[in-house]
Design a protein around this motif. Sequence first.
Motif, PDB file in Angstrom:
ATOM      1  N   PHE A  45       0.856  -1.188   0.000  1.00  0.00           N
ATOM      2  CA  PHE A  45       0.000   0.000   0.000  1.00  0.00           C
ATOM      3  C   PHE A  45       0.889   1.234   0.000  1.00  0.00           C
ATOM      4  CE2 PHE A  45       0.618  -1.836   4.155  1.00  0.00           C
ATOM      5  CZ  PHE A  45       1.123  -0.787   4.900  1.00  0.00           C
ATOM      6  N   ASN A  89     -14.817  -5.568  11.859  1.00  0.00           N
ATOM      7  CA  ASN A  89     -15.559  -6.030  10.675  1.00  0.00           C
ATOM      8  C   ASN A  89     -15.613  -7.552  10.613  1.00  0.00           C
ATOM      9  OD1 ASN A  89     -16.235  -3.524   9.620  1.00  0.00           O
ATOM     10  ND2 ASN A  89     -14.273  -3.297   8.608  1.00  0.00           N
ATOM     11  N   ILE A  95     -17.129  -9.920   7.873  1.00  0.00           N
ATOM     12  CA  ILE A  95     -16.813  -9.339   6.558  1.00  0.00           C
ATOM     13  C   ILE A  95     -15.411  -8.726   6.607  1.00  0.00           C
ATOM     14  CG2 ILE A  95     -19.187  -8.773   5.918  1.00  0.00           C
ATOM     15  CD1 ILE A  95     -18.513  -5.832   6.703  1.00  0.00           C
ATOM     16  N   LYS A  97     -13.407  -5.254   4.971  1.00  0.00           N
ATOM     17  CA  LYS A  97     -13.571  -4.035   4.185  1.00  0.00           C
ATOM     18  C   LYS A  97     -12.342  -3.768   3.329  1.00  0.00           C
ATOM     19  CE  LYS A  97     -17.705  -2.561   4.917  1.00  0.00           C
ATOM     20  NZ  LYS A  97     -18.257  -1.306   5.320  1.00  0.00           N
ATOM     21  N   ILE A  98     -11.350  -4.654   3.448  1.00  0.00           N
ATOM     22  CA  ILE A  98     -10.245  -4.580   2.498  1.00  0.00           C
ATOM     23  C   ILE A  98     -10.874  -5.041   1.196  1.00  0.00           C
ATOM     24  CG2 ILE A  98      -7.949  -5.493   1.878  1.00  0.00           C
ATOM     25  CD1 ILE A  98      -7.981  -3.875   4.542  1.00  0.00           C
ATOM     26  N   GLN A  99     -10.921  -4.141   0.234  1.00  0.00           N
ATOM     27  CA  GLN A  99     -11.773  -4.380  -0.936  1.00  0.00           C
ATOM     28  C   GLN A  99     -11.565  -5.717  -1.615  1.00  0.00           C
ATOM     29  OE1 GLN A  99     -11.716  -1.166  -3.729  1.00  0.00           O
ATOM     30  NE2 GLN A  99     -12.714   0.188  -2.285  1.00  0.00           N
ATOM     31  N   VAL A 111     -10.214 -13.946  -2.541  1.00  0.00           N
ATOM     32  CA  VAL A 111      -9.889 -12.641  -3.100  1.00  0.00           C
ATOM     33  C   VAL A 111     -10.969 -12.361  -4.141  1.00  0.00           C
ATOM     34  CG1 VAL A 111      -8.231 -11.424  -4.567  1.00  0.00           C
ATOM     35  CG2 VAL A 111      -7.461 -12.594  -2.522  1.00  0.00           C
ATOM     36  N   ARG A 112     -11.451 -11.143  -4.140  1.00  0.00           N
ATOM     37  CA  ARG A 112     -12.678 -10.788  -4.857  1.00  0.00           C
ATOM     38  C   ARG A 112     -12.692 -11.214  -6.328  1.00  0.00           C
ATOM     39  NH1 ARG A 112     -17.011  -6.906  -4.567  1.00  0.00           N
ATOM     40  NH2 ARG A 112     -18.244  -7.473  -6.358  1.00  0.00           N
ATOM     41  N   ALA A 261      -4.405 -14.223   1.884  1.00  0.00           N
ATOM     42  CA  ALA A 261      -5.671 -13.484   2.044  1.00  0.00           C
ATOM     43  C   ALA A 261      -5.898 -13.118   3.509  1.00  0.00           C
ATOM     44  CB  ALA A 261      -6.833 -14.304   1.518  1.00  0.00           C
ATOM     45  N   LEU A 264      -3.661 -10.262   4.435  1.00  0.00           N
ATOM     46  CA  LEU A 264      -4.119  -9.013   3.823  1.00  0.00           C
ATOM     47  C   LEU A 264      -5.267  -8.365   4.598  1.00  0.00           C
ATOM     48  CD1 LEU A 264      -3.327  -7.467   1.211  1.00  0.00           C
ATOM     49  CD2 LEU A 264      -5.334  -8.459   0.150  1.00  0.00           C
ATOM     50  N   ASN A 266      -5.415  -8.020   7.693  1.00  0.00           N
ATOM     51  CA  ASN A 266      -4.810  -7.198   8.745  1.00  0.00           C
ATOM     52  C   ASN A 266      -5.674  -7.089   9.997  1.00  0.00           C
ATOM     53  OD1 ASN A 266      -2.136  -6.082   7.870  1.00  0.00           O
ATOM     54  ND2 ASN A 266      -3.368  -5.512   6.082  1.00  0.00           N
TER      55      ASN A 266
ATOM     56  N   LEU B 406     -23.189  -5.660   1.972  1.00  0.00           N
ATOM     57  CA  LEU B 406     -22.698  -6.466   3.087  1.00  0.00           C
ATOM     58  C   LEU B 406     -23.569  -6.240   4.315  1.00  0.00           C
ATOM     59  CD1 LEU B 406     -18.849  -6.003   2.592  1.00  0.00           C
ATOM     60  CD2 LEU B 406     -20.302  -7.877   1.826  1.00  0.00           C
ATOM     61  N   ILE B 407     -23.446  -7.178   5.237  1.00  0.00           N
ATOM     62  CA  ILE B 407     -24.324  -7.182   6.403  1.00  0.00           C
ATOM     63  C   ILE B 407     -24.174  -5.914   7.253  1.00  0.00           C
ATOM     64  CG2 ILE B 407     -22.689  -8.572   7.776  1.00  0.00           C
ATOM     65  CD1 ILE B 407     -26.465  -8.987   7.942  1.00  0.00           C
ATOM     66  N   ASP B 408     -22.960  -5.359   7.317  1.00  0.00           N
ATOM     67  CA  ASP B 408     -22.762  -4.164   8.152  1.00  0.00           C
ATOM     68  C   ASP B 408     -23.630  -3.002   7.651  1.00  0.00           C
ATOM     69  OD1 ASP B 408     -21.140  -3.851   5.834  1.00  0.00           O
ATOM     70  OD2 ASP B 408     -19.996  -2.283   6.843  1.00  0.00           O
ATOM     71  N   PHE B 468      -7.490   2.935   3.465  1.00  0.00           N
ATOM     72  CA  PHE B 468      -6.512   1.842   3.420  1.00  0.00           C
ATOM     73  C   PHE B 468      -7.038   0.711   2.545  1.00  0.00           C
ATOM     74  CE2 PHE B 468      -4.767  -2.151   5.256  1.00  0.00           C
ATOM     75  CZ  PHE B 468      -3.434  -1.915   4.992  1.00  0.00           C
ATOM     76  N   ASN B 469      -6.323   0.443   1.488  1.00  0.00           N
ATOM     77  CA  ASN B 469      -6.752  -0.641   0.602  1.00  0.00           C
ATOM     78  C   ASN B 469      -5.523  -1.286  -0.035  1.00  0.00           C
ATOM     79  OD1 ASN B 469      -8.657  -2.302  -0.468  1.00  0.00           O
ATOM     80  ND2 ASN B 469      -8.914  -1.055  -2.292  1.00  0.00           N
ATOM     81  N   PRO B 470      -4.916  -2.219   0.674  1.00  0.00           N
ATOM     82  CA  PRO B 470      -3.660  -2.776   0.176  1.00  0.00           C
ATOM     83  C   PRO B 470      -3.857  -3.762  -0.963  1.00  0.00           C
ATOM     84  CG  PRO B 470      -4.333  -3.912   2.145  1.00  0.00           C
ATOM     85  CD  PRO B 470      -5.358  -2.853   1.907  1.00  0.00           C
ATOM     86  N   PHE B 471      -2.804  -3.949  -1.711  1.00  0.00           N
ATOM     87  CA  PHE B 471      -2.784  -4.985  -2.746  1.00  0.00           C
ATOM     88  C   PHE B 471      -2.124  -6.218  -2.157  1.00  0.00           C
ATOM     89  CE2 PHE B 471      -2.780  -1.051  -5.150  1.00  0.00           C
ATOM     90  CZ  PHE B 471      -3.835  -1.277  -5.994  1.00  0.00           C
ATOM     91  N   ILE B 472      -2.544  -7.368  -2.665  1.00  0.00           N
ATOM     92  CA  ILE B 472      -1.996  -8.595  -2.117  1.00  0.00           C
ATOM     93  C   ILE B 472      -0.529  -8.751  -2.524  1.00  0.00           C
ATOM     94  CG2 ILE B 472      -2.829 -10.092  -4.006  1.00  0.00           C
ATOM     95  CD1 ILE B 472      -3.636 -12.033  -1.633  1.00  0.00           C
TER      96      ILE B 472
END
Lengths: 429, 476
Positions: A45, A89, A95, A97-99, A111-112, A261, A264, A266, B406-408, B468-472
């Motif tokens: 990131f 989360n 769930i 929230k890491i996209q 992974v999505r 996963a 990721l 975290n 999502l449920i939240d 915050f949205n990291p890449f794998i």
Amino acid sequence: MKETKHIRSFSMKHIVFVFFIVSLFFPLIQQQFKLIKEKPLEGFFNIEDYPTLSIEKWKNGEFQKQFETAYNDQIGFHDFFIELQSQINYSLFNISKIQSVVVGKEGYLYVRNYIDAVNGNDFMGSAYINLQIEKGKVVDSILKQKNISLLFAIAPGKGSYFPEYIPDAYKTNNHPDSTNYACYKKAFANSSLNFLDLREYFLKIKDTCRYPLFSQVGVHWGEYACYIATDTLLKKLGIKNTAKIKDLKLNDSLIQTDKDAGLLMNTLKFPKYYKMTIPELIFASDTSKPTLNLLSIGDSYFSNIVTTGIVDSIFKTYDYKLYNKPVLSKAEFKKHIEKHQVVLLLATDATLNQFPYDFIDQAFETYAPKDKYYYFLKKREFMIFTKGALKNISKNKAWQKQMIRAAKQKNIKPEEEFVSNAIWLYYNQ
Amino acid sequence: MVFSSALFLFGFLPVFLLIYYSLPQKFKNHFLLFASLLFFAWGAPLFVFFVIGSLILDLYLVRKMEQATVSKEKKIFLLASIVLNVGSLAYFKYANFFIENINELFSTWGAGAVANWTDIALPIGISFFTFKKLSYTIDVYRQTHRSFDSIANYFLFILLFPELVAGPIVRYNEIADQIIDRKDKETIDHKLSGLYRFIIGLSKKVLIANVLGAEADKIFDSSFQLINTADAWLGIIAYTFQIYFDFSGYSDMAIGIARMLGFTFPENFNSPYTSQSITEFWQRWHTTLGRWMRDYLYIPLGGNRVESNKRLYFNLAFVFFISGLWHGASWNFIVWGCYHGFFLIIERMFLNSFYGKIGKLPSMIITFFVVMIGWVFFRAEDMGDAMRYLHKLFVVDLHPTHQIYLIDFYVILGIAAMLSFMNVFKFQQAIEKSIYFNFYSNKRTLILGLICYTLLILSASAMVSASFNPFIYYRF
């Protein structure tokens, strides 16, 4: 409002108030002095740097914007705050929230894009896929004349291997035939191309396999699965496998790819997972020396195979290009291909939307300009691309509006602007 | 710099409070003005000098107006001040809107553009501080309150950072005395209740509004091909609660910070979604704007005391047209204002008697529905989008959706709905009163402190991790 006058109450309230205000300083103090050691975050990131002050940057607000982002990214307890949010989360709502991470049923993580592939959200369209196959056929016949075998393979992704654990909210595919996998499978079946469906094979052995092939909290297949995949690939190529399993050991601490996963996400506490099996391999030394050179173009699933070391023992040399990068010039490309006897193109269902990673297009442009089908297929390519671009424009509200504005300024119809943009994209892709 | 940012919460605010509380009384206002100027300069650096210039000019005009002995002369200065303020707002906020519409009109007649777009940046909070400046001029003119003796106090009234960006619109006569002297309100009870109010507001914004906003944005920003009727309804319901928790949360934060400094700002929201008519809605939603419009626009137009109903309806329509325009330079805001004005008129014509017959709960449901549909105009990017969205809402389209909720989101939506409507019950009113409007006993201080501290940490976590949205793997 009634104000309290009691002296004890007075001091108690002061303590509470001061505690709150001091608490607001904690992140700032931590940022400056790093008093408490924080667990670093996983994944890649961007951490924004503090900007250098200039009047221009201040005037246009760039300095303030970058400063605020940097302050947020570098604030004390930044990593703790993120882990806490992830934990909430995960623990409270099950769930992430890491996209890119999707929490599935029974603790399975995805992974999505693997779920998108199963749902057909990344479907490239049958016209595009058929064109790749048509081009592939031309390339295959030319390479065959040069004694180079072309093998296409599709590996199972986590989404297709464990569809039963995908959360119900994500099960949105109403057209099972409109997926890249279904379409490629059909197209390969109708062609003479050499194709190996590892996805189908893995699903076939899933219930009888003694050890898990995929981990619960990782994205990729495990080492045991890599061995089975390699063995199957070699059989398809008619090559004798010199690596045999000596022992299988249960692994307590997962290797990186088996829990990526989970990492990721975290969370403060790593999610629970089942153990994976790592095969201990012995490589036969009495067999004849390997003679074939392999060129493999694939995704991270082939990287997993490479790390097992099997490929080294079976091929004389191998060259592995992740997503066909870096891009070579026409001359370099030709020279590079012709050094090898086997070209393997491997994709997981999640990377089929990039398959065959421009390799076939590049080979087609290199070898086929004199082919009788060249102009016919180029014309088809143009039509498919521009049609696809027009479809994308219609789905993207912001893009569409931008073009309607441009059309207005040029005093032309919006449709004309859409088409000219689609054509521009084709020639400048 | 918004209140719900790390820079404000863990930088500006604690440093400001530490210095402010350490300073002797006589320097507090000067420091508050300095911090407010810094806050403004951070968000709108190019406009600091313009705003200072316009404040000086306005102050001069108001002084001259106050000194004038002849009524006509007073009126001239009043008019000059109004023209200066309304003119600045019109230029910065509406110039491009007018140019665009005039060009559009000319192009339909086959003529070319009469003027080109200009690159005008909008100074932060201009709509709010313009209304405050006007309230100063008019209150002094009406002799509701004397003008400030000190320039610094006038600057502070206009630029006071807690209310600079998004209100509440504090009128001059409400705060003038507090700016001069608020020692009696600088007590620990005020500070503590202000702090708790700020944290509750922050939580409303970060833990509720932002979660709902993310889903509402996803739906509103989607192509209309990709959403079905159910998505559209979910989107507008989410937005209805998002805008309430966002705006009321921001008002709570402003009121809370002000209270920590000894100010008492007027309330801005009072459970608006429990209203039983649009008339009541405007007595509960953004009340400081409603009161401003009433006192400085509606009543001068004649208000309710006019000879004919036609004139009354015109007054209402005009006020809500202006209110819509004030919210944004776009036709959808104007339509939104007129839509509310229309309901106010028909309520006076016949709807109120209908509400009387059907009872409280049905009236509340109808009003909520009317308000919710109104938000479509408010949220849509333009009128075209608003109409297409309404079409999606009312013409059933049940093609399979690609949206994932999502449920939240559902949980937060449920909590938001519950909190919005709970005020119809007396116990909820009592809870709200005890948190917002009462000082606390030791026990309550500790219990609320614990709750607020938890909310603070949760809000900080949500706030910091929002981007915050990291890449794998890096190479992907």
